[in-house]
Scaffold this motif. Structure first.
Motif, PDB file in Angstrom:
ATOM      1  N   GLY A  60      27.144  36.007  78.609  1.00  0.00           N
ATOM      2  CA  GLY A  60      27.499  34.627  78.296  1.00  0.00           C
ATOM      3  C   GLY A  60      26.764  34.070  77.096  1.00  0.00           C
ATOM      4  N   ASP A  61      25.861  34.856  76.524  1.00  0.00           N
ATOM      5  CA  ASP A  61      25.084  34.453  75.342  1.00  0.00           C
ATOM      6  C   ASP A  61      24.374  33.124  75.583  1.00  0.00           C
ATOM      7  OD1 ASP A  61      24.070  34.937  72.849  1.00  0.00           O
ATOM      8  OD2 ASP A  61      25.789  34.177  71.750  1.00  0.00           O
ATOM      9  N   CYS A  62      23.857  32.955  76.794  1.00  0.00           N
ATOM     10  CA  CYS A  62      23.220  31.686  77.150  1.00  0.00           C
ATOM     11  C   CYS A  62      22.000  31.392  76.287  1.00  0.00           C
ATOM     12  CB  CYS A  62      22.817  31.693  78.620  1.00  0.00           C
ATOM     13  SG  CYS A  62      24.166  32.096  79.771  1.00  0.00           S
ATOM     14  N   GLY A  63      21.238  32.441  75.954  1.00  0.00           N
ATOM     15  CA  GLY A  63      20.014  32.245  75.206  1.00  0.00           C
ATOM     16  C   GLY A  63      20.230  31.672  73.818  1.00  0.00           C
ATOM     17  N   SER A  64      21.373  31.953  73.204  1.00  0.00           N
ATOM     18  CA  SER A  64      21.592  31.491  71.833  1.00  0.00           C
ATOM     19  C   SER A  64      21.584  29.978  71.729  1.00  0.00           C
ATOM     20  CB  SER A  64      22.922  32.040  71.301  1.00  0.00           C
ATOM     21  OG  SER A  64      22.813  33.411  71.036  1.00  0.00           O
ATOM     22  N   CYS A  65      22.216  29.307  72.667  1.00  0.00           N
ATOM     23  CA  CYS A  65      22.248  27.842  72.622  1.00  0.00           C
ATOM     24  C   CYS A  65      20.982  27.233  73.205  1.00  0.00           C
ATOM     25  CB  CYS A  65      23.465  27.311  73.371  1.00  0.00           C
ATOM     26  SG  CYS A  65      25.023  27.494  72.476  1.00  0.00           S
ATOM     27  N   HIS A  66      20.441  27.863  74.241  1.00  0.00           N
ATOM     28  CA  HIS A  66      19.321  27.261  74.960  1.00  0.00           C
ATOM     29  C   HIS A  66      17.960  27.704  74.432  1.00  0.00           C
ATOM     30  CE1 HIS A  66      21.571  25.136  78.107  1.00  0.00           C
ATOM     31  NE2 HIS A  66      22.449  26.128  78.012  1.00  0.00           N
ATOM     32  N   THR A  67      17.929  28.252  73.210  1.00  0.00           N
ATOM     33  CA  THR A  67      16.668  28.641  72.587  1.00  0.00           C
ATOM     34  C   THR A  67      16.644  28.108  71.163  1.00  0.00           C
ATOM     35  OG1 THR A  67      16.649  30.698  73.884  1.00  0.00           O
ATOM     36  CG2 THR A  67      15.148  30.554  71.991  1.00  0.00           C
ATOM     37  N   ALA A  68      15.658  27.291  70.866  1.00  0.00           N
ATOM     38  CA  ALA A  68      15.503  26.784  69.497  1.00  0.00           C
ATOM     39  C   ALA A  68      14.950  27.885  68.604  1.00  0.00           C
ATOM     40  CB  ALA A  68      14.566  25.582  69.493  1.00  0.00           C
ATOM     41  N   ARG A  69      15.205  27.769  67.319  1.00  0.00           N
ATOM     42  CA  ARG A  69      14.636  28.734  66.381  1.00  0.00           C
ATOM     43  C   ARG A  69      13.117  28.733  66.492  1.00  0.00           C
ATOM     44  NH1 ARG A  69      18.038  31.093  62.926  1.00  0.00           N
ATOM     45  NH2 ARG A  69      20.095  30.163  62.591  1.00  0.00           N
ATOM     46  N   GLY A  76      15.345  25.452  75.563  1.00  0.00           N
ATOM     47  CA  GLY A  76      16.131  24.387  74.967  1.00  0.00           C
ATOM     48  C   GLY A  76      15.609  23.974  73.598  1.00  0.00           C
ATOM     49  N   GLY A  77      16.127  22.839  73.127  1.00  0.00           N
ATOM     50  CA  GLY A  77      15.669  22.277  71.873  1.00  0.00           C
ATOM     51  C   GLY A  77      16.599  22.497  70.697  1.00  0.00           C
ATOM     52  N   ARG A  78      17.538  23.413  70.821  1.00  0.00           N
ATOM     53  CA  ARG A  78      18.456  23.636  69.713  1.00  0.00           C
ATOM     54  C   ARG A  78      19.507  22.526  69.695  1.00  0.00           C
ATOM     55  NH1 ARG A  78      21.878  29.132  68.116  1.00  0.00           N
ATOM     56  NH2 ARG A  78      22.952  28.216  66.324  1.00  0.00           N
ATOM     57  N   MET A  79      19.727  21.949  68.526  1.00  0.00           N
ATOM     58  CA  MET A  79      20.734  20.911  68.385  1.00  0.00           C
ATOM     59  C   MET A  79      22.109  21.535  68.132  1.00  0.00           C
ATOM     60  SD  MET A  79      19.876  17.774  68.782  1.00  0.00           S
ATOM     61  CE  MET A  79      18.413  16.739  68.973  1.00  0.00           C
ATOM     62  N   LEU A  80      23.065  21.165  68.942  1.00  0.00           N
ATOM     63  CA  LEU A  80      24.431  21.658  68.804  1.00  0.00           C
ATOM     64  C   LEU A  80      25.251  20.615  68.064  1.00  0.00           C
ATOM     65  CD1 LEU A  80      24.871  23.024  72.434  1.00  0.00           C
ATOM     66  CD2 LEU A  80      23.967  24.212  70.429  1.00  0.00           C
ATOM     67  N   PRO A  81      25.705  20.924  66.850  1.00  0.00           N
ATOM     68  CA  PRO A  81      26.428  19.921  66.065  1.00  0.00           C
ATOM     69  C   PRO A  81      27.860  19.734  66.558  1.00  0.00           C
ATOM     70  CG  PRO A  81      26.347  21.996  64.862  1.00  0.00           C
ATOM     71  CD  PRO A  81      25.542  22.198  66.109  1.00  0.00           C
ATOM     72  N   ALA A  89      20.563  21.224  73.382  1.00  0.00           N
ATOM     73  CA  ALA A  89      20.668  22.105  74.543  1.00  0.00           C
ATOM     74  C   ALA A  89      19.412  21.935  75.393  1.00  0.00           C
ATOM     75  CB  ALA A  89      20.815  23.549  74.098  1.00  0.00           C
ATOM     76  N   PRO A  90      19.553  21.786  76.704  1.00  0.00           N
ATOM     77  CA  PRO A  90      18.393  21.488  77.546  1.00  0.00           C
ATOM     78  C   PRO A  90      17.557  22.724  77.886  1.00  0.00           C
ATOM     79  CG  PRO A  90      20.366  21.575  78.878  1.00  0.00           C
ATOM     80  CD  PRO A  90      20.814  21.733  77.453  1.00  0.00           C
ATOM     81  N   ASN A  91      16.386  22.460  78.383  1.00  0.00           N
ATOM     82  CA  ASN A  91      15.483  23.480  78.902  1.00  0.00           C
ATOM     83  C   ASN A  91      16.031  23.972  80.240  1.00  0.00           C
ATOM     84  OD1 ASN A  91      13.326  24.905  80.035  1.00  0.00           O
ATOM     85  ND2 ASN A  91      11.784  23.398  79.445  1.00  0.00           N
ATOM     86  N   ILE A  92      16.275  25.276  80.354  1.00  0.00           N
ATOM     87  CA  ILE A  92      16.769  25.820  81.627  1.00  0.00           C
ATOM     88  C   ILE A  92      15.816  26.873  82.188  1.00  0.00           C
ATOM     89  CG2 ILE A  92      19.207  25.262  81.298  1.00  0.00           C
ATOM     90  CD1 ILE A  92      19.684  28.125  80.365  1.00  0.00           C
TER      91      ILE A  92
END
Length: 430
Positions: A60-69, A76-81, A89-92
């Motif tokens: 599901g590639d969950c880490g890509s959205c829920h991990t900031a650079r 979490g911390g990555r902003m989804l435009p 994206a929240p901390n999970i």
């Protein structure tokens, strides 16, 4: 006085939306500090279930959205435009204060399957619950078990950056009524087990339609546009149509071409670039061979597409083609060949390349500007890359060479104009 009646319509609609949002939040209000079901609690500690969940979270590639650079995994911390503003994206991780440490499985299931947060609030569809609703309960338990096994990270969630009225959650009631219907994937008895597995992965965890379909003015996916290609909002990349049949975006692709792109990041037909390169690097390269075969089986069954409308001749593209031919000969032919065939396994072909001939010209333009960087994968640890030409080529030169490539050989795609290049040159990479 009759025309004044129309003034009441927006007020009535607003009341309906607000009432619907209130009803939705009340209907889904969770029990405070509820205990985990004993049977599920045991499953959450099972090493086999946790391992399955890790695989599914990767699919599901969950880490890509829920991990900031440069951030902690899943914190979490990555902003989804989005066209309406940014959504963090929240901390999970299982942190009890900033993550999901106090959640039970029913809280997680409600979010994944229904798009409803732990406090009963409707979630913004930047979280792709419109696809994740297809995930089975057993798979959801495994994913939750994996997330609960992660090290807790204390990382506060960032604030929403949505404009009014999109920052009013109750307005999502109307959006959900139009664009969302909850329901676990139901196997098609007339298809093979492999096809059904592929459909389940593509429609559910893979959430492929979230990028590979056009969106309306309110950000919803049109049901009839399934996997037929679309521009990714706010990112200026085009996710191509995934049909391999006549007029499809992958017309002429075979099973191995699909598998190779998902596993290696490159095939004899094309290479993964832009957001798809990230998906391959962090997700699909790790899928089992049987799951890759299943995805290919499903995509190969997508129907043929309608014949596209003739391209309007709104300006003289021949002068662009002539200029582009000169740029191509000087900058591109040494690697991609005069015939656009590339070098198998090294430089991707440009003739018939899905990223080259997609409807908008965005992908080819951005690759010329930013460079082409296929993903690093286990099967292709040192892929050849293309250098960026943003500093060497003017907007006019880029428009010319991209137009030439989209017209040369067997390609018959539309021309790219200089003003488009200027727009894409200044689009943020992430």
């Amino acid at each position: 006085m009759k025309p004044l009646r129309w003034l009441w319509i927006p007020i009535v609609l607003l009341v309906i939306v607000l009432a619907g949002g209130w009803w939705l939040s009340q209907r889904h209000s969770p029990a405070t500090a509820s205990q985990e079901d004993p049977a599920i609690a045991a499953m959450l500690k099972d090493p086999g279930v946790i391992a399955k969940g890790r695989y599914l979270a990767t699919a599901g590639d969950c880490g890509s959205c829920h991990t900031a650079r440069a951030g902690h995994a899943y914190a979490g911390g990555r902003m989804l435009p989005t066209p309406f503003g940014n959504i963090p994206a929240p901390n999970i991780t299982p942190d009890t204060q900033t993550g999901i440490g106090n959640w039970n499985f029913n809280d997680f299931w409600r979010a994944l399957h229904d798009g409803i947060g732990r406090s009963g609030e409707p979630l913004y569809p930047a979280f792709s619950y419109t696809s994740f609703t297809n995930v089975t309960r057993d798979d959801a338990i495994a994913i939750f078990a994996y997330l609960r096994s992660l090290p807790p990270v204390h990382e506060a969630n960032a604030a929403l950056e949505l404009r009014f009225p999109y920052n009013v959650r109750s307005t999502l009631a109307a959006w959900r009524a139009v664009y969302f219907k909850a329901g676990v994937y139901q196997p098609n008895a007339s298809q093979s087990a492999s096809w059904n597995r592929g459909a389940y992965l593509v429609q559910g965890l893979g959430h492929c339609n979230e990028c590979h379909a056009a969106r309306g003015a309110w950000g919803g996916l049109e049901a009839r546009a399934t996997l037929s290609g679309g521009q990714i909002p706010e990112q200026d990349w085009y996710a191509p149509d995934l049909s391999t049949k006549t007029n499809g975006g992958l017309q002429g692709w075979g099973r191995q071409d699909i598998i190779d792109v998902l596993k290696k990041g490159q095939s004899l037909k094309s290479a993964a670039v832009g957001p798809m390169a990230d998906v391959v690097a962090s997700s699909t390269q790790y899928l089992r061979d049987d799951d890759l075969q299943a995805i290919a089986d499903y995509l190969l069954s997508l129907p043929a597409r309608a014949t596209p409308a003739p391209m309007p001749a709104s300006f003289d593209s021949q002068s662009l083609i002539d200029r582009g031919n000169a740029v191509y000969t000087e900058r591109c032919a040494n690697c991609h060949g005069k015939d656009g065939a590339g070098v198998p396994g090294v430089y991707p072909p440009l003739d018939g390349n899905a990223s080259v001939v997609e409807p908008t010209g965005i992908n080819a333009t951005r690759v010329v500007l930013l460079g082409g960087f296929p993903p690093v994968t286990v099967c292709n640890p040192r892929p050849y890359s293309m250098p960026p030409y943003a500093q060497q080529l003017s907007d006019a030169d880029v428009a010319a060479v991209v137009t030439y490539i989209r017209h040369a050989w067997s390609n018959h795609a539309s021309a790219v104009q200089e003003r488009d290049v200027a727009t894409y040159r200044h689009t943020p990479i992430d």
